[in-house]
Scaffold this motif. Structure first.
Motif, PDB file in Angstrom:
ATOM      1  N   ILE A  24      11.890  -0.112   3.417  1.00  0.00           N
ATOM      2  CA  ILE A  24      11.789  -1.327   2.747  1.00  0.00           C
ATOM      3  C   ILE A  24      10.262  -1.595   2.479  1.00  0.00           C
ATOM      4  CG2 ILE A  24      12.022  -3.789   2.620  1.00  0.00           C
ATOM      5  CD1 ILE A  24      14.349  -3.816   4.760  1.00  0.00           C
ATOM      6  N   LEU A  25       9.779  -1.422   1.403  1.00  0.00           N
ATOM      7  CA  LEU A  25       8.504  -1.307   1.037  1.00  0.00           C
ATOM      8  C   LEU A  25       7.928  -2.835   0.288  1.00  0.00           C
ATOM      9  CD1 LEU A  25       7.809   2.165  -0.175  1.00  0.00           C
ATOM     10  CD2 LEU A  25       7.693   1.201   2.086  1.00  0.00           C
ATOM     11  N   GLY A  26       6.789  -3.423   0.565  1.00  0.00           N
ATOM     12  CA  GLY A  26       6.428  -4.574  -0.117  1.00  0.00           C
ATOM     13  C   GLY A  26       5.902  -3.952  -1.396  1.00  0.00           C
ATOM     14  N   VAL A  27       6.177  -4.930  -2.632  1.00  0.00           N
ATOM     15  CA  VAL A  27       5.606  -4.511  -4.069  1.00  0.00           C
ATOM     16  C   VAL A  27       5.003  -5.831  -4.621  1.00  0.00           C
ATOM     17  CG1 VAL A  27       7.472  -2.771  -4.417  1.00  0.00           C
ATOM     18  CG2 VAL A  27       7.681  -5.185  -5.079  1.00  0.00           C
ATOM     19  N   LYS A  28       4.163  -5.485  -5.368  1.00  0.00           N
ATOM     20  CA  LYS A  28       3.247  -6.685  -6.185  1.00  0.00           C
ATOM     21  C   LYS A  28       3.885  -6.686  -7.562  1.00  0.00           C
ATOM     22  CE  LYS A  28      -0.629  -6.161  -3.568  1.00  0.00           C
ATOM     23  NZ  LYS A  28      -2.183  -6.198  -3.454  1.00  0.00           N
ATOM     24  N   SER A  60       9.991  -6.650  -2.689  1.00  0.00           N
ATOM     25  CA  SER A  60      10.409  -5.551  -1.943  1.00  0.00           C
ATOM     26  C   SER A  60      10.901  -4.410  -2.496  1.00  0.00           C
ATOM     27  CB  SER A  60      11.230  -6.140  -0.673  1.00  0.00           C
ATOM     28  OG  SER A  60      12.451  -6.604  -0.860  1.00  0.00           O
ATOM     29  N   TRP A  61      10.900  -3.416  -1.978  1.00  0.00           N
ATOM     30  CA  TRP A  61      11.457  -2.288  -2.445  1.00  0.00           C
ATOM     31  C   TRP A  61      12.309  -1.511  -1.468  1.00  0.00           C
ATOM     32  CZ3 TRP A  61      11.735  -0.180  -6.962  1.00  0.00           C
ATOM     33  CH2 TRP A  61      12.167   1.340  -7.116  1.00  0.00           C
ATOM     34  N   SER A  62      13.637  -1.035  -1.540  1.00  0.00           N
ATOM     35  CA  SER A  62      14.264  -0.345  -0.484  1.00  0.00           C
ATOM     36  C   SER A  62      14.991   0.832  -1.055  1.00  0.00           C
ATOM     37  CB  SER A  62      15.078  -1.429   0.092  1.00  0.00           C
ATOM     38  OG  SER A  62      16.259  -1.929  -0.724  1.00  0.00           O
ATOM     39  N   GLY A  63      15.113   1.706  -0.223  1.00  0.00           N
ATOM     40  CA  GLY A  63      15.948   2.901  -0.542  1.00  0.00           C
ATOM     41  C   GLY A  63      16.432   3.722   0.689  1.00  0.00           C
ATOM     42  N   ARG A  64      17.029   4.530   0.259  1.00  0.00           N
ATOM     43  CA  ARG A  64      17.511   5.622   1.566  1.00  0.00           C
ATOM     44  C   ARG A  64      17.598   6.870   1.281  1.00  0.00           C
ATOM     45  NH1 ARG A  64      18.764   4.879   6.718  1.00  0.00           N
ATOM     46  NH2 ARG A  64      20.130   6.696   7.469  1.00  0.00           N
ATOM     47  N   LEU A 103       0.790  -1.332  -0.027  1.00  0.00           N
ATOM     48  CA  LEU A 103      -0.207   0.068  -0.134  1.00  0.00           C
ATOM     49  C   LEU A 103       0.874   1.430  -0.092  1.00  0.00           C
ATOM     50  CD1 LEU A 103      -2.892   1.028   0.136  1.00  0.00           C
ATOM     51  CD2 LEU A 103      -2.565   1.146   2.690  1.00  0.00           C
ATOM     52  N   ALA A 104       1.936   1.090   0.748  1.00  0.00           N
ATOM     53  CA  ALA A 104       2.899   2.239   0.692  1.00  0.00           C
ATOM     54  C   ALA A 104       3.956   2.441  -0.539  1.00  0.00           C
ATOM     55  CB  ALA A 104       3.707   2.107   1.973  1.00  0.00           C
ATOM     56  N   SER A 105       3.820   1.707  -1.339  1.00  0.00           N
ATOM     57  CA  SER A 105       4.874   1.774  -2.693  1.00  0.00           C
ATOM     58  C   SER A 105       4.103   2.493  -3.476  1.00  0.00           C
ATOM     59  CB  SER A 105       5.013   0.275  -3.139  1.00  0.00           C
ATOM     60  OG  SER A 105       5.703  -0.318  -2.415  1.00  0.00           O
ATOM     61  N   ASN A 106       4.165   3.841  -3.335  1.00  0.00           N
ATOM     62  CA  ASN A 106       3.433   5.021  -4.505  1.00  0.00           C
ATOM     63  C   ASN A 106       4.559   6.195  -4.270  1.00  0.00           C
ATOM     64  OD1 ASN A 106       2.295   7.134  -2.628  1.00  0.00           O
ATOM     65  ND2 ASN A 106       1.253   4.864  -1.889  1.00  0.00           N
ATOM     66  N   GLY A 107       4.463   6.788  -5.443  1.00  0.00           N
ATOM     67  CA  GLY A 107       5.309   8.135  -5.370  1.00  0.00           C
ATOM     68  C   GLY A 107       5.451   8.976  -4.330  1.00  0.00           C
ATOM     69  N   PRO A 108       4.126   9.491  -3.943  1.00  0.00           N
ATOM     70  CA  PRO A 108       3.824  10.415  -2.859  1.00  0.00           C
ATOM     71  C   PRO A 108       4.598   9.835  -1.620  1.00  0.00           C
ATOM     72  CG  PRO A 108       1.981  10.502  -4.378  1.00  0.00           C
ATOM     73  CD  PRO A 108       2.998   9.272  -4.527  1.00  0.00           C
TER      74      PRO A 108
END
Length: 99
Positions: A69-73, A93-97, A51-56
């Motif tokens: 670290i965000l889950g992705v589909k 998953s999607w991760s960044g800093r 749910l949190a894997s969006n641009g904004p």
């Protein structure tokens, strides 16, 4: 050793005059801003579902200087790799800093 310590929560409630409850996304934004302000000397690693894997939301995490670290589909979030080249995607998953 690192310790995980629950420190705050943000309820999903009705605002004055509203007929519907607030949503998880808005409550999450309020919570992140609160945590960044209240614990400004801390480093955070935010772990959330797709749910949190969006641009904004990713932009907010970067603005607040939080690692994530965000889950992705696989069928969703196709543009994240193009828009955020500094982050990495594994398919689940999607991760960044923040830079």
């Amino acid at each position: 050793m690192k310790t995980v310590l629950p420190i705050a929560y943000e309820p999903i409630t009705k605002k004055d005059g509203d007929n519907k409850n607030d949503c998880e996304r808005n409550a999450g934004k309020r919570l992140l801003v609160y945590l960044a302000d209240a614990f400004s000397q801390r480093n955070f690693l935010v772990i959330e579902d797709a749910l949190a894997s969006n641009g904004p939301h990713i932009e907010l995490l970067n603005e607040l200087g939080m690692a994530f670290i965000l889950g992705v589909k696989p069928e969703g979030n196709k543009n994240c790799s193009n828009r955020y080249p500094g982050a990495s995607a594994t398919g689940r998953s999607w991760s960044g800093r923040a830079r």
